[in-house]
Write a protein that holds these residues in place. Structure first.
Motif, PDB file in Angstrom:
ATOM      1  N   ILE A   1     -47.491 -44.214 -50.074  1.00 14.09           N
ATOM      2  CA  ILE A   1     -48.479 -43.804 -49.076  1.00 14.09           C
ATOM      3  C   ILE A   1     -48.118 -42.416 -48.562  1.00 14.09           C
ATOM      4  O   ILE A   1     -46.961 -42.160 -48.197  1.00 14.09           O
ATOM      5  CB  ILE A   1     -48.529 -44.809 -47.911  1.00 14.09           C
ATOM      6  N   GLY A   2     -49.078 -41.533 -48.547  1.00 11.41           N
ATOM      7  CA  GLY A   2     -48.856 -40.183 -48.050  1.00 11.41           C
ATOM      8  C   GLY A   2     -49.789 -39.856 -46.902  1.00 11.41           C
ATOM      9  O   GLY A   2     -50.974 -40.212 -46.927  1.00 11.41           O
TER      10      GLY A   2
ATOM     11  N   GLY B   1     -57.428 -35.973 -56.389  1.00 13.68           N
ATOM     12  CA  GLY B   1     -56.965 -36.721 -57.556  1.00 13.68           C
ATOM     13  C   GLY B   1     -55.535 -37.171 -57.462  1.00 13.68           C
ATOM     14  O   GLY B   1     -54.939 -37.565 -58.464  1.00 13.68           O
ATOM     15  N   ALA B   2     -54.941 -37.122 -56.257  1.00 11.99           N
ATOM     16  CA  ALA B   2     -53.518 -37.433 -56.107  1.00 11.99           C
ATOM     17  C   ALA B   2     -53.254 -38.900 -55.816  1.00 11.99           C
ATOM     18  O   ALA B   2     -52.097 -39.323 -55.792  1.00 11.99           O
ATOM     19  CB  ALA B   2     -52.911 -36.582 -55.001  1.00 11.99           C
TER      20      ALA B   2
ATOM     21  N   PHE C   1     -49.554 -40.626 -55.208  1.00 12.59           N
ATOM     22  CA  PHE C   1     -49.575 -41.706 -54.225  1.00 12.59           C
ATOM     23  C   PHE C   1     -50.546 -42.790 -54.689  1.00 12.59           C
ATOM     24  O   PHE C   1     -51.405 -42.559 -55.541  1.00 12.59           O
ATOM     25  CB  PHE C   1     -50.023 -41.188 -52.855  1.00 12.59           C
ATOM     26  N   ASP C   2     -50.390 -43.949 -54.067  1.00 15.07           N
ATOM     27  CA  ASP C   2     -51.419 -44.981 -54.203  1.00 15.07           C
ATOM     28  C   ASP C   2     -52.492 -44.789 -53.139  1.00 15.07           C
ATOM     29  O   ASP C   2     -53.662 -45.092 -53.376  1.00 15.07           O
ATOM     30  CB  ASP C   2     -50.780 -46.375 -54.064  1.00 15.07           C
ATOM     31  N   HIS C   3     -52.062 -44.291 -51.978  1.00 13.35           N
ATOM     32  CA  HIS C   3     -52.991 -44.059 -50.866  1.00 13.35           C
ATOM     33  C   HIS C   3     -52.607 -42.734 -50.212  1.00 13.35           C
ATOM     34  O   HIS C   3     -51.431 -42.481 -49.932  1.00 13.35           O
ATOM     35  CB  HIS C   3     -52.899 -45.184 -49.825  1.00 13.35           C
ATOM     36  N   LEU C   4     -53.613 -41.901 -49.949  1.00 11.19           N
ATOM     37  CA  LEU C   4     -53.360 -40.587 -49.350  1.00 11.19           C
ATOM     38  C   LEU C   4     -54.368 -40.321 -48.242  1.00 11.19           C
ATOM     39  O   LEU C   4     -55.572 -40.489 -48.445  1.00 11.19           O
ATOM     40  CB  LEU C   4     -53.461 -39.486 -50.407  1.00 11.19           C
ATOM     41  N   TRP C   5     -53.857 -39.902 -47.072  1.00 16.53           N
ATOM     42  CA  TRP C   5     -54.706 -39.521 -45.940  1.00 16.53           C
ATOM     43  C   TRP C   5     -54.339 -38.077 -45.576  1.00 16.53           C
ATOM     44  O   TRP C   5     -53.193 -37.780 -45.256  1.00 16.53           O
ATOM     45  CB  TRP C   5     -54.454 -40.449 -44.748  1.00 16.53           C
TER      46      TRP C   5
ATOM     47  N   PRO D   1     -62.977 -40.002 -52.772  1.00 19.89           N
ATOM     48  CA  PRO D   1     -62.536 -39.655 -51.414  1.00 19.89           C
ATOM     49  C   PRO D   1     -63.627 -39.902 -50.379  1.00 19.89           C
ATOM     50  O   PRO D   1     -64.828 -39.779 -50.672  1.00 19.89           O
ATOM     51  CB  PRO D   1     -62.186 -38.169 -51.526  1.00 19.89           C
ATOM     52  N   ARG D   2     -63.188 -40.242 -49.180  1.00 21.02           N
ATOM     53  CA  ARG D   2     -64.105 -40.440 -48.055  1.00 21.02           C
ATOM     54  C   ARG D   2     -63.623 -39.596 -46.885  1.00 21.02           C
ATOM     55  O   ARG D   2     -62.451 -39.306 -46.736  1.00 21.02           O
ATOM     56  CB  ARG D   2     -64.141 -41.920 -47.664  1.00 21.02           C
TER      57      ARG D   2
END
Length: 916
Positions: free
Chosen positions: A258-259, A547-548, A493-497, A227-228
Motif C-alpha cells: 500500500i502506498g 499504472g503503478a 503497489f497493490d493499492h495506491l493513494w 483510477p478514481r
C-alpha cells in the motif's frame, strides 16, 4: 530522455532470473534512489523464498550514486591504478564552498554564508549532471551567476591542488577509469526506473558499454487500473481518509503493498505520523503499547537534531563551555541520557523545580554547579557528572584545535556525564546514537580541508551538520509506505493513494537554480528550470501513478481555512468517485472507544473535607483564590498544586515589586515623617535615595543571583533613584503624617482562620483632617483597581483583610501607584483630603462603591464578604466555580486538574445570561 529510450529493454522477470544465477552472473541493478533499491532487494528475496529456497546469494542492487562510489573505492585502493582523487564528504564540500565564498569580494556582505554554500553545492551538482559547467563563466547572467562562476573557479582550484573530487564530478572520474582492466565491472548493468537520464548519467552508461559492459533498461510493470478521483473537504480530512483506507486494505490482505503519496510530506510529516499512528494502532501512545511504525513507514526522515538523544548530546556539549539557556540545562538535569537519572529521577525533578526559582535565563556550567550546591536538594550523582564535565572542559577546550581533536573532545565530554545514560537504549535510540557517532566521525574528517576551530566554532559546525542530516531509524519492511512525490517513482503497489493534488501543488512550479543563468538551464533540459519541462515531467509521473497499482486513487482538498482550492488539471480527466463507494469501515479513536464503554458514576466533587487546622499558609492570597474560584483555593493551598516557574529574561514583575518595596522601606527608615521630608536638604535626600537604591538592588540580587549585575545593576539603581524622587514629590503634597510601620508582619484572623500578612506601610495622619486616624498603604508597580476590593467575592481582598484586622483606627485604604509619569494615590477614605486624589465612599465614581452608604458600612461589608470566603475555605468548598467564567480561567495553571473546559456548554448559557 529516459533510459528505456537509450538502451535495449529487459523485463523485471528477466532481470530477476539473471540475478538468481548469483554473483557469478555479474549482474548489477542500479536505481535512481535508495528506497527503490531496497524495495527491489526485498522483492527479489521474496521471489527466491517463494521458489522454496532457504539460502541464496544476495542481489547486487544499489542506487546509481552508491554504484559509482563503489567503483571509485575499488580504484582508490587498487595497487595498479594511480592518481585517483579522494572523494570529499558532504561536510568537506560545504567547508570548501564556505571558504571560497568567504575569501571572495562578496564574503563580507553575505549574511548567510552557510546557506549560500549549500545552494552553490546544488548548482555545482546540476552544472555537472547536465554538462553546463564549462559554460558558467561564458554565459551571460546576473550578479548571482557571476559570483557563482568566480566561487566555482576558486573551489575547483582548491580541489585540484589537494587532489580531491566531489560527488558531482565522481561519475566523470570513474568514467576515465572504466577501460582499466583491473577495475571491477559487471557483465550486465541494468538501469531500473530511470524516468530521466541526466547528460552525465547517459555518458556514464555509454562509457560502460565501451568498456564491454552490457547496459539494459528496465522498469516496473504497468498495471491495468481504473483510477478514481476523490474530493475531500480539507487536507486533514484527506489524510484521515487515506489512513482509514490504508487500514481497510491492510486488513483485507495482510500481504498487500500500500502506498500513500503526500506531495508536501516534508512540511506535514508530524501530522502524517500522528494521523497514521492513531488510525493504524489506536492507543499507540499508551505506556507499553506496540510501536505503530510496524504498520507504516514514512520515507522522509527528520533532522538528526530533532531526536531526543542527539538533542541531549548537543546540549551537554553546549553546557560544557560558555553560556547556555536555563531551559537547556533544565532538560539536561531531567534527561535520561545523563548517568544516574533512573536512581535520582525524583530528586532531579525537585532540583529542577528549585532551580527555576533562582536561576537566571542564561547561565554557565560553574554557575549551574553553584546553584545546585545551594539548592538544598541532594543529587550526588548529577553533581559528580557535571563536576567531571566542568573539570575536563576547563582543562582541554580552550584555544583552537583541529577537527579531529575537537571530535575526540566531544566524545570525552559526553563520556564525562555518562552519556547516553544507564538504561538500555531501545532500537530507535540505538540507531540514533550510531548515526550521531557517524556524524561526529564525518565532522572529524573535516581535518583534511578545514582550519583549526575554536570550541564554539566546532560546536556550531557539528550542530549544523546534525541539522542537515536527515535520519529515519530502520524499522523493517512495513506494508504501508508514505512517500513524497519522487520517492514513489519505480515502486509497485497493490493499492495506491495520491493525495493533495491541487492546481497549486501539481504540476510543480518551475524552480530554476538562482546561481545558473535560467536560459542555460532551459537549454540543457533541466526539468525544474522551465514551466514546459516541469509540466512534461509531471505528466509522465502522473501517468506512471495510474499504472503503478491495481487500485489507484487520486484526491484533492476543496478548502484551506477560508480559501477555496481547485483540483490539478492533470487529474481532471480521472472519473470522480465517492468516499462511500470505497466501503471503508470507520476507525473510531481510542478515546471514543473508551467513552462508549463507560460506566458512569456520579460523584459530588465540589466538597472537600473541612479544614482541621486554623493556621493557614498563603496569607490573603488564600481568600483571593477562594473569591476567584473555590477549587483554585483548595488546589493551591490544601493540595499544594503549584506551577513550575521558568526564569524570564531580566527582571519580572515580582522582582520589580521587591525592588520598590525595599527602596521605600530604606527611605522611610531614615525619614520617618512628612516633616523630615520637607526639611531635609536636597543633597542629603539624594544621598538617602542613592543608598536606598543600592541596598534595594543588593537585597534582590541576593535572592535572585545573576539577575542584577554589572551595567544592568547600575541602570536599575539609576531607575530606582529617579522613581523615588518622583514619588517623594507626590508625598510632599500630602498633609502631615508619620510613618509608623514599614513591611510590618501581622497576624490576621477571619472566620476562625489565622493568616500572616505583611503591611507595606502604615501612616499616622497628623492634624485636624486626619483626626488621629491611620492610612493603610500598599505599593503597586503594576495595574491595580480599587474596584477589586468591592462587591461579592472581591478580587483583591488583601487591603480589606488588613483593614478589618488592624488595631489602629484606619481612616484610609490606598494604593501607592508607582509608575514613571503616573505617580498617584488611589483608594478610599472616610473623610476628604486625607490623601491627594483619594475620594470618600460617597464621592467615589466606582459603580460598586454605590452599594455602601458610609465608611462604617464599607468596613462592615468587607468583614462580611471576607468572613464568607473564610468560612467557605474552612468548610471545604472546592467547587469549580470561576467568578468570571473563562476570563478567570484564562491564565490559571490548574485547568488540567479542574477540567473546567468540560463545562463549556453550561458556561455558555451562563455567559449569555450575564451578557443580557
Amino acid at each position: 530522455m529516459s533510459a528505456a529510450a537509450e538502451f535495449s529493454r529487459a523485463t523485471k522477470a528477466e532481470v530477476f532470473a539473471r540475478l538468481a544465477e548469483g554473483l557469478a552472473a555479474g549482474v548489477t541493478v542500479v536505481t535512481p534512489n535508495r528506497r527503490l533499491a531496497l524495495a527491489l532487494k526485498r522483492e527479489f528475496d521474496d521471489a527466491q523464498a517463494g521458489r522454496g529456497l532457504a539460502v541464496w546469494e544476495s542481489a547486487d542492487i544499489l542506487p546509481f550514486t552508491a554504484f559509482v562510489e563503489r567503483a571509485h573505492q575499488d580504484a582508490l585502493y587498487s595497487d595498479s591504478i594511480t592518481a585517483v582523487p579522494f572523494l570529499l564528504t558532504p561536510a568537506q564540500e560545504q567547508q570548501l564552498w564556505e571558504e571560497a565564498i568567504g575569501a571572495s569580494e562578496w564574503g563580507g556582505v553575505l549574511l548567510a554564508t552557510a546557506r549560500t554554500a549549500a545552494q552553490c553545492r546544488e548548482a555545482w551538482q546540476l552544472s555537472h549532471a547536465w554538462r553546463i559547467a564549462g559554460a558558467l563563466g561564458a554565459w551571460d547572467g546576473n550578479e548571482d551567476a557571476q559570483a557563482f562562476a568566480a566561487w566555482s573557479r576558486a573551489y575547483a582550484q582548491r580541489c585540484a591542488r589537494d587532489g580531491n573530487t566531489d560527488a558531482a564530478r565522481l561519475p566523470d572520474v570513474v568514467m576515465a577509469l572504466l577501460q582499466h582492466k583491473l577495475l571491477r565491472k559487471p557483465k550486465l548493468l541494468v538501469a531500473f526506473a530511470f524516468d530521466i537520464l541526466t547528460s552525465q548519467q547517459r555518458d556514464y552508461f555509454a562509457a560502460c558499454e565501451k568498456a564491454g559492459v552490457e547496459v539494459r533498461a528496465c522498469g516496473p510493470a504497468q498495471m491495468a487500473a481504473n483510477p478514481r478521483r476523490l474530493a475531500c473537504a480539507s487536507a486533514s480530512e484527506e489524510l484521515e481518509r487515506a489512513a482509514k483506507w490504508a487500514r481497510a486494505r491492510l486488513e483485507a490482505g495482510a500481504d498487500a503493498r500500500i502506498g500513500i503519496v503526500v506531495p508536501d510530506l516534508d512540511q506535514r510529516r508530524k501530522a502524517v505520523m500522528n494521523v497514521f499512528s492513531r488510525v493504524l494502532a489506536p492507543g499507540w501512545n499508551l505506556p507499553g503499547a506496540a510501536a505503530a511504525l510496524a504498520y507504516f513507514n514514512v520515507s522522509l526522515g527528520m533532522p538528526l537534531t530533532e531526536y531526543p538523544l542527539v538533542h541531549a548530546a548537543l546540549a551537554i556539549l553546549e553546557l560544557a563551555h560558555g553560556e547556555t539557556e536555563f531551559a537547556v540545562a533544565s532538560r539536561l538535569i531531567r534527561s535520561p541520557f545523563v548517568a544516574g537519572c533512573d536512581s535520582e529521577m525524583t530528586q532531579r525533578a525537585r532540583l529542577d523545580a528549585a532551580l527555576r526559582k533562582r536561576a537566571p535565563v542564561q547561565l554557565t556550567l560553574p554557575k549551574l554547579l553553584g546553584l545546585i550546591e545551594s539548592a538544598g536538594v541532594d543529587c550526588p550523582l548529577l553533581a559528580q557528572q557535571l563536576g567531571a564535565l566542568f573539570a575536563y572542559a576547563k582543562e582541554h577546550v580552550a584555544g583552537s584545535r583541529s577537527p579531529q581533536d575537537r571530535a575526540r573532545q566531544f566524545s570525552a565530554l559526553l563520556e564525562a556525564v555518562g552519556f547516553p545514560g544507564d538504561r538500555a537504549l531501545d532500537s530507535n535510540e540505538f540507531q540514533t546514537r550510531a548515526k550521531f557517532h557517524d556524524t561526529l566521525g564525518e565532522f572529524g574528517l573535516l581535518e583534511r580541508v578545514a582550519p583549526r576551530f575554536t570550541y564554539a566554532q566546532a560546536l556550531a559546525r557539528l550542530r549544523r551538520l546534525c541539522a542537515d542530516t536527515l535520519f529515519e531509524p530502520e524499522s523493517g519492511a512495513a506494508p504501508i509506505q508514505v512517500l513524497g512525490i519522487f520517492e514513489a517513482a519505480g515502486l509497485e503497489f497493490d493499492h495506491l493513494w495520491v493525495s493533495g493534488l491541487t492546481d497549486e501543488a501539481w504540476p510543480l512550479a518551475a524552480r530554476p537554480n538562482p546561481f545558473i543563468p535560467a536560459a542555460l538551464q532551459k537549454k540543457a533540459g533541466i526539468p525544474q528550470a522551465a514551466v514546459e519541462l516541469s509540466l512534461a515531467r509531471d505528466k509522465r509521473i502522473t501517468g506512471a501513478w495510474f499504472g503503478a497499482a491495481g487500485e489507484v486513487l487520486v484526491s484533492h482538498p476543496l478548502r484551506e481555512k477560508d480559501r477555496d482550492l481547485v483540483m490539478s488539471p492533470l487529474i481532471a480527466a480521472v472519473p470522480a468517485g465517492t468516499w462511500e463507494s470505497l466501503a471503508v469501515p470507520d476507525c473510531p479513536r481510542y478515546r471514543d472507544v473508551i467513552h462508549r464503554a463507560r460506566v458512569l458514576e456520579s460523584v459530588v466533587d465540589g466538597v472537600a473535607p473541612a479544614l482541621v487546622a486554623t493556621a493557614v499558609r498563603g496569607g490573603s492570597r488564600v481568600l483571593a483564590d477562594q473569591a476567584a474560584c473555590p477549587f483554585r483555593a483548595f488546589a493551591r493551598h490544601r493540595l499544594g498544586a503549584q506551577p513550575l516557574e521558568m526564569p524570564a529574561p531580566g527582571l519580572n514583575a515580582a522582582d520589580r515589586g521587591m525592588l520598590v518595596h525595599a527602596l521605600l522601606k530604606f527611605i522611610w527608615d531614615r525619614l520617618k515623617s512628612k516633616a523630615a521630608l520637607d526639611s531635609i536638604p536636597s543633597r542629603e535626600l539624594d544621598e538617602i535615595i542613592g543608598n536606598a537604591a543600592v541596598a534595594a538592588v543588593a537585597e534582590v540580587s541576593e535572592k535572585r543571583p545573576g539577575v542584577l549585575a554589572g551595567r544592568f545593576a547600575q541602570l536599575e539603581r539609576e531607575r530606582l533613584a529617579g522613581l523615588a524622587r518622583e514619588w517623594l514629590a507626590v508625598e510632599k503634597q500630602r498633609p502631615d503624617f508619620e510613618v509608623v510601620a514599614r513591611e510590618d508582619q501581622r497576624e490576621l484572623e477571619v472566620a476562625g482562620l489565622s493568616f500572616r500578612g505583611r503591611i507595606d506601610r502604615l501612616d499616622k495622619l497628623v492634624g485636624d483632617a486626619g483626626a488621629g486616624g491611620y492610612a493603610l498603604i500598599d505599593y503597586k508597580t503594576g495595574s491595580a483597581s480599587v474596584a477589586d476590593w468591592l462587591g461579592e467575592r472581591p478580587d483583591d481582598p488583601q487591603l480589606p483583610l488588613y483593614a478589618i484586622n488592624a488595631h489602629e483606627d484606619i481612616a484610609a485604604v490606598v494604593f501607592a501607584k508607582l509608575r514613571i509619569g503616573g505617580m498617584k494615590f488611589d483608594g478610599l477614605a472616610r473623610a476628604e483630603k486625607l490623601l491627594p486624589g483619594v475620594a470618600t465612599i460617597g464621592k467615589s465614581r466606582i459603580r460598586l462603591a454605590k452599594r455602601y452608604a458610609s465608611w462604617v458600612e464599607l468596613v462592615a461589608g468587607w468583614k462580611q464578604e471576607l468572613e464568607a470566603l473564610g468560612r467557605g475555605f474552612a468548610s471545604g468548598d472546592a467547587r469549580v466555580a470561576p467568578k468570571r467564567l473563562f476570563k478567570t480561567c484564562e491564565y490559571c495553571d490548574l485547568q488540567p486538574l479542574c477540567r473546567v473546559h468540560e463545562r463549556v456548554s453550561s458556561f455558555d448559557g451562563e455567559e449569555e445570561e450575564e451578557a443580557e
